[in-house]
Scaffold this motif. Sequence first.
Motif, short mmCIF file in Angstrom:
data_model
loop_
_atom_site.label_atom_id
_atom_site.label_comp_id
_atom_site.label_asym_id
_atom_site.label_seq_id
_atom_site.Cartn_x
_atom_site.Cartn_y
_atom_site.Cartn_z
N GLY A 124 -51.87 -5.32 67.57
CA GLY A 124 -52.04 -6.78 67.59
C GLY A 124 -53.39 -7.24 68.11
N ILE A 125 -54.26 -6.31 68.47
CA ILE A 125 -55.59 -6.68 68.96
C ILE A 125 -56.44 -7.15 67.78
CG2 ILE A 125 -57.67 -5.86 70.14
CD1 ILE A 125 -55.09 -6.04 71.92
N ARG A 126 -57.03 -8.33 67.90
CA ARG A 126 -57.83 -8.92 66.82
C ARG A 126 -59.32 -8.95 67.15
NH1 ARG A 126 -54.49 -7.24 64.48
NH2 ARG A 126 -52.56 -8.19 63.89
N PRO A 178 -45.65 -6.23 80.74
CA PRO A 178 -45.06 -7.27 79.88
C PRO A 178 -45.82 -8.60 79.93
CG PRO A 178 -43.64 -6.80 81.77
CD PRO A 178 -44.74 -5.79 81.80
N ARG A 179 -46.63 -8.82 80.96
CA ARG A 179 -47.41 -10.06 81.03
C ARG A 179 -48.43 -10.16 79.88
NH1 ARG A 179 -50.49 -10.22 86.30
NH2 ARG A 179 -50.96 -8.12 85.59
N TYR A 180 -48.82 -9.02 79.31
CA TYR A 180 -49.83 -9.00 78.26
C TYR A 180 -49.25 -8.83 76.87
CZ TYR A 180 -52.74 -8.32 82.38
OH TYR A 180 -53.33 -8.45 83.61
N ARG A 181 -47.94 -8.85 76.78
CA ARG A 181 -47.31 -8.70 75.46
C ARG A 181 -47.78 -9.83 74.54
NH1 ARG A 181 -42.54 -6.91 77.40
NH2 ARG A 181 -42.84 -4.71 77.03
N GLY A 182 -48.19 -9.47 73.35
CA GLY A 182 -48.69 -10.46 72.40
C GLY A 182 -50.18 -10.74 72.53
N ALA A 183 -50.85 -10.06 73.46
CA ALA A 183 -52.30 -10.27 73.63
C ALA A 183 -53.03 -9.88 72.35
CB ALA A 183 -52.83 -9.45 74.80
N SER A 184 -54.03 -10.65 71.99
CA SER A 184 -54.79 -10.35 70.78
C SER A 184 -56.26 -10.05 71.06
CB SER A 184 -54.67 -11.50 69.78
OG SER A 184 -55.20 -12.68 70.34
N ILE A 185 -56.68 -10.23 72.31
CA ILE A 185 -58.06 -9.92 72.69
C ILE A 185 -58.03 -8.93 73.84
CG2 ILE A 185 -60.23 -10.82 73.60
CD1 ILE A 185 -59.75 -13.38 72.07
N PRO A 191 -59.36 2.32 66.49
CA PRO A 191 -59.30 0.89 66.18
C PRO A 191 -58.10 0.53 65.30
CG PRO A 191 -61.18 1.91 65.07
CD PRO A 191 -60.61 2.93 66.01
N GLN A 192 -57.66 1.46 64.44
CA GLN A 192 -56.47 1.20 63.62
C GLN A 192 -55.25 0.97 64.51
OE1 GLN A 192 -55.50 0.77 60.48
NE2 GLN A 192 -57.37 1.21 59.36
N GLY A 193 -55.07 1.83 65.51
CA GLY A 193 -53.94 1.68 66.42
C GLY A 193 -54.01 0.37 67.19
N LEU A 194 -55.20 0.03 67.67
CA LEU A 194 -55.37 -1.23 68.40
C LEU A 194 -55.04 -2.43 67.51
CD1 LEU A 194 -58.66 -0.44 70.35
CD2 LEU A 194 -56.36 -0.73 71.34
N ALA A 195 -55.56 -2.41 66.29
CA ALA A 195 -55.30 -3.52 65.37
C ALA A 195 -53.81 -3.63 65.05
CB ALA A 195 -56.11 -3.34 64.09
N ARG A 196 -53.16 -2.50 64.84
CA ARG A 196 -51.73 -2.52 64.52
C ARG A 196 -50.91 -2.93 65.74
NH1 ARG A 196 -50.67 -0.13 59.56
NH2 ARG A 196 -52.59 0.49 58.55
N GLY A 247 -62.14 -5.76 60.32
CA GLY A 247 -62.14 -7.17 60.64
C GLY A 247 -61.94 -7.47 62.12
N MET A 248 -62.17 -6.48 62.98
CA MET A 248 -61.99 -6.65 64.42
C MET A 248 -63.37 -6.66 65.09
SD MET A 248 -59.61 -4.51 67.14
CE MET A 248 -59.81 -3.02 66.22
N PRO A 249 -63.91 -7.84 65.42
CA PRO A 249 -65.23 -7.90 66.03
C PRO A 249 -65.21 -7.41 67.47
CG PRO A 249 -64.30 -10.09 65.91
CD PRO A 249 -63.34 -9.17 65.19
N CYS A 250 -66.31 -6.78 67.88
CA CYS A 250 -66.51 -6.32 69.25
C CYS A 250 -67.67 -7.12 69.84
CB CYS A 250 -66.83 -4.83 69.28
SG CYS A 250 -65.50 -3.75 68.69
N PHE A 251 -67.38 -7.95 70.82
CA PHE A 251 -68.36 -8.82 71.46
C PHE A 251 -68.88 -8.16 72.72
CE2 PHE A 251 -65.55 -11.60 69.14
CZ PHE A 251 -66.33 -12.65 68.70
N ALA A 252 -70.20 -8.10 72.91
CA ALA A 252 -70.80 -7.51 74.10
C ALA A 252 -71.36 -8.60 75.01
CB ALA A 252 -71.90 -6.53 73.71
N ALA A 253 -71.06 -8.48 76.30
CA ALA A 253 -71.56 -9.43 77.30
C ALA A 253 -71.94 -8.64 78.56
CB ALA A 253 -70.50 -10.48 77.62
#
Length: 184
Positions: A78-80, A47-54, A71-76, A99-105
């Motif tokens: 709430g992951i942006r 529950p600490r991560y509820r509403g997380a978008s990244i 990715p459809q499931g992740l986006a739905r 529209g969900m960018p994937c950043f590599a580091a």
Amino acid sequence: MPVRGHDIDTDRIMPARFLVAVSFEGLERHVFEDDRKADPSHPFNDPRYRGASILVVNANFGCGSSREHAPQGLARFGIRAIVGESFSEIFQGNAAMMGMPCFAADHDAIERLQTLVERTPDVTIAADVASGAITAGALRFTATVPPALRDAFTSGQWNPTAMLLDRFDEVRAVAARLPYIKGF
């Protein structure tokens, strides 16, 4: 939300038995379903991560099959955006088309970010597509998005369906000139 582990494949993200749906509606309920059942402390249950978008992940995230459902499931859910060490090329492309960018580091930056989020789940993470800047509290590092995808996001041209619909008169005009489409 941190999800640790290398080589997390699309079958773990979206189990195959949920691919029979005619639409993508409701897929958010099945993201990491098997992992969540096997491990009640899975981040998607926390529950600490509820509403997380990244989502913050490790290496080769989204490997395996090319299913768009992951990715459809992740986006739905709430992951942006996703920040990680690396991504399957097909997964990254499917995510970009939504529209969900994937950043590599690098590994060390991701490890620091995952640890920070685990210790302070309410930390705000900002990810800038144009510059690659990732900030979370005092933590700052640079990540990359492949240049073609970065340019598509920054120019608003990441959604080919919207681009076609926006200029649909031109699509109709081309279709009218093609002998194999005329009359359909």
